[in-house]
Structure formats: structure tokens, C-alpha cells
Design a protein around this motif. Structure first.
Motif, short mmCIF file in Angstrom:
data_model
loop_
_atom_site.label_atom_id
_atom_site.label_comp_id
_atom_site.label_asym_id
_atom_site.label_seq_id
_atom_site.Cartn_x
_atom_site.Cartn_y
_atom_site.Cartn_z
N GLU A 64 4.69 -6.84 -1.03
CA GLU A 64 5.36 -8.12 -0.73
C GLU A 64 5.95 -8.72 -2.00
O GLU A 64 7.08 -9.22 -1.99
CB GLU A 64 4.38 -9.13 -0.15
N GLN A 65 5.17 -8.71 -3.07
CA GLN A 65 5.66 -9.27 -4.33
C GLN A 65 6.87 -8.51 -4.84
O GLN A 65 7.84 -9.10 -5.31
CB GLN A 65 4.55 -9.26 -5.39
N PHE A 66 6.80 -7.20 -4.74
CA PHE A 66 7.93 -6.39 -5.19
C PHE A 66 9.17 -6.69 -4.36
O PHE A 66 10.26 -6.89 -4.91
CB PHE A 66 7.59 -4.90 -5.11
N ASP A 118 -2.10 -1.76 -9.85
CA ASP A 118 -2.07 -0.32 -9.60
C ASP A 118 -1.81 -0.08 -8.12
O ASP A 118 -2.74 0.15 -7.34
CB ASP A 118 -3.39 0.30 -10.04
N SER A 119 -0.54 -0.13 -7.74
CA SER A 119 -0.19 -0.01 -6.32
C SER A 119 -0.58 1.35 -5.74
O SER A 119 -0.86 1.45 -4.56
CB SER A 119 1.30 -0.28 -6.12
N ALA A 120 -0.63 2.39 -6.56
CA ALA A 120 -0.99 3.72 -6.06
C ALA A 120 -2.43 3.76 -5.56
O ALA A 120 -2.77 4.55 -4.68
CB ALA A 120 -0.78 4.77 -7.14
N GLN A 143 -1.08 4.05 4.27
CA GLN A 143 -0.22 5.22 4.17
C GLN A 143 1.24 4.86 4.37
O GLN A 143 2.13 5.33 3.65
CB GLN A 143 -0.65 6.28 5.20
N MET A 144 1.53 4.01 5.36
CA MET A 144 2.90 3.60 5.65
C MET A 144 3.54 2.90 4.45
O MET A 144 4.66 3.21 4.06
CB MET A 144 2.93 2.69 6.88
N VAL A 145 2.81 1.94 3.86
CA VAL A 145 3.35 1.19 2.73
C VAL A 145 3.53 2.11 1.52
O VAL A 145 4.57 2.08 0.85
CB VAL A 145 2.45 -0.02 2.38
N LYS A 146 2.54 2.94 1.26
CA LYS A 146 2.64 3.84 0.11
C LYS A 146 3.76 4.86 0.30
O LYS A 146 4.46 5.21 -0.67
CB LYS A 146 1.30 4.53 -0.15
N ASP A 147 3.97 5.32 1.52
CA ASP A 147 5.09 6.22 1.78
C ASP A 147 6.42 5.51 1.51
O ASP A 147 7.35 6.10 0.93
CB ASP A 147 5.06 6.73 3.22
N ALA A 148 6.51 4.26 1.92
CA ALA A 148 7.74 3.49 1.67
C ALA A 148 7.98 3.33 0.17
O ALA A 148 9.12 3.45 -0.30
CB ALA A 148 7.65 2.12 2.35
N ILE A 149 6.92 3.09 -0.58
CA ILE A 149 7.05 2.95 -2.04
C ILE A 149 7.51 4.29 -2.64
O ILE A 149 8.41 4.33 -3.47
CB ILE A 149 5.72 2.49 -2.67
N ARG A 150 6.89 5.38 -2.21
CA ARG A 150 7.25 6.71 -2.72
C ARG A 150 8.72 7.04 -2.43
O ARG A 150 9.42 7.59 -3.27
CB ARG A 150 6.37 7.79 -2.09
N ARG A 151 9.18 6.71 -1.21
CA ARG A 151 10.56 7.02 -0.79
C ARG A 151 11.60 6.17 -1.50
O ARG A 151 12.77 6.54 -1.56
CB ARG A 151 10.72 6.81 0.71
N THR A 152 11.19 5.04 -2.01
CA THR A 152 12.16 4.13 -2.63
C THR A 152 12.05 4.19 -4.15
O THR A 152 12.52 5.13 -4.77
CB THR A 152 12.02 2.71 -2.08
N VAL A 153 11.40 3.24 -4.75
CA VAL A 153 11.41 3.12 -6.22
C VAL A 153 10.22 3.76 -6.92
O VAL A 153 10.25 3.97 -8.12
CB VAL A 153 11.52 1.65 -6.64
#
Length: 162
Positions: A21-23, A66-68, A79-89
Motif C-alpha cells: 500500500e505504501q509503495f 523487507d517486503s520479500a 502470494q498474490m501481493v508478492k507475485d504482483a511485486i515480482r511482476r512489476t518493480v
């Protein structure tokens, strides 16, 4: 609004949703307000008053994003949020942005503390103004409650605090 329990290892920064959310808010130029209990705000200012040792402590605390490894209550959400992070920035970029937001917020808290001190009313002893520091310009009645305003700023949007 981001509610932190403390600036030292806040639960807020252990949750993947809130980090993300912050990002997103920061990336989208959406203003964020941080709220923290008065005792935690006081603790932050106390650390600043310790000089380099306190600043080092605050730096360590803010560097713990440490978002990871952040978690969500539901594993599928995590998993959904971390996948979104991986796919984007990526995690590093999210962590960098969240740390930057925290640094800016702490900077505003410290700035407000200094403003409150600089614009505090002159000390009065036995009805006489202490002139040892030399004459200062007249101040309006709004300066008499500098510390009260500072305390409120820690609980409000700091950008609107004067």
C-alpha cells in the motif's frame, strides 16, 4: 492513513499488504498520513535528542523493511501481493520506496520538533523575560502552544502542520 504502533520495528511494516500500500501510494503520488501513539512519538524525539547514537538507532529501525519476507494473514493473499511485486518493480524497489517514505516522515517529525523549539516563547523567571539570548522578534499567541501543536502534528498529516 498508516497507523504505526512504534517506529521501532512496527507491525505495519511486517505485513505485505501495508508495505505494498505504501509503495502504491508513494508511486501514485497519493499523500499518506502516519499516526503513532503519543508515547511512540515521544520515544522517537527522545532518540533524536541522543545525537548520533539515537540517529543510528532510528536508522537501524527504519532500515528493517523487507517486503520479500513480509506476511499476510491469508497465505493466498501473501502470494498474490508478492507475485504482483515480482511482476512489476521487485522487492528491492518496494523496500527502497517504503524506507524513503519513512525517512521523509521522520524528517518532518524532527523538523516540527525544531520549529517548536525555535519558536517557543521566551523563558520567563519571576515575571522577567530572560534576555541572555538577545532580543527576538515579537511572536503571536500561536507560539505559546508549540509543544502541544507538535504533539498534535505527530497525530495528523505533517504536511499541514505549521
Amino acid at each position: 492513513v498508516a497507523v504505526l504502533d512504534t517506529f521501532q520495528n512496527p507491525i505495519y511494516l511486517k505485513r505485505v499488504w501495508t508495505i505494498y500500500e505504501q509503495f502504491i501510494a508513494y508511486s501514485s503520488d497519493i499523500p499518506v498520513t502516519f499516526l503513532m501513539p503519543e508515547a511512540s512519538s515521544t520515544s522517537l524525539l527522545l532518540e533524536v535528542s541522543k545525537g548520533s547514537a539515537g540517529i543510528s538507532f532510528i536508522t537501524q529501525a527504519v532500515s528493517q523493511v523487507d517486503s520479500a519476507h513480509a506476511e499476510a494473514w491469508k497465505p493466498e493473499d501473501e502470494q498474490m501481493v508478492k507475485d504482483a511485486i515480482r511482476r512489476t518493480v521487485g522487492f528491492e524497489e518496494v523496500d527502497k520506496h517504503v524506507k524513503d517514505v519513512m525517512v521523509r516522515w521522520i524528517g518532518r517529525v524532527v523538523q516540527q520538533a525544531f520549529q517548536a523549539l525555535v519558536f517557543a516563547p521566551l523563558p520567563v523567571a519571576n515575571g522577567q523575560i530572560d534576555q541572555r539570548s538577545g532580543p527576538l522578534p515579537e511572536r503571536g499567541p500561536e507560539s505559546t502552544s508549540s509543544w502541544n501543536r507538535l504533539r498534535m502534528c505527530c497525530h495528523e498529516d505533517l504536511r499541514n502542520c505549521h
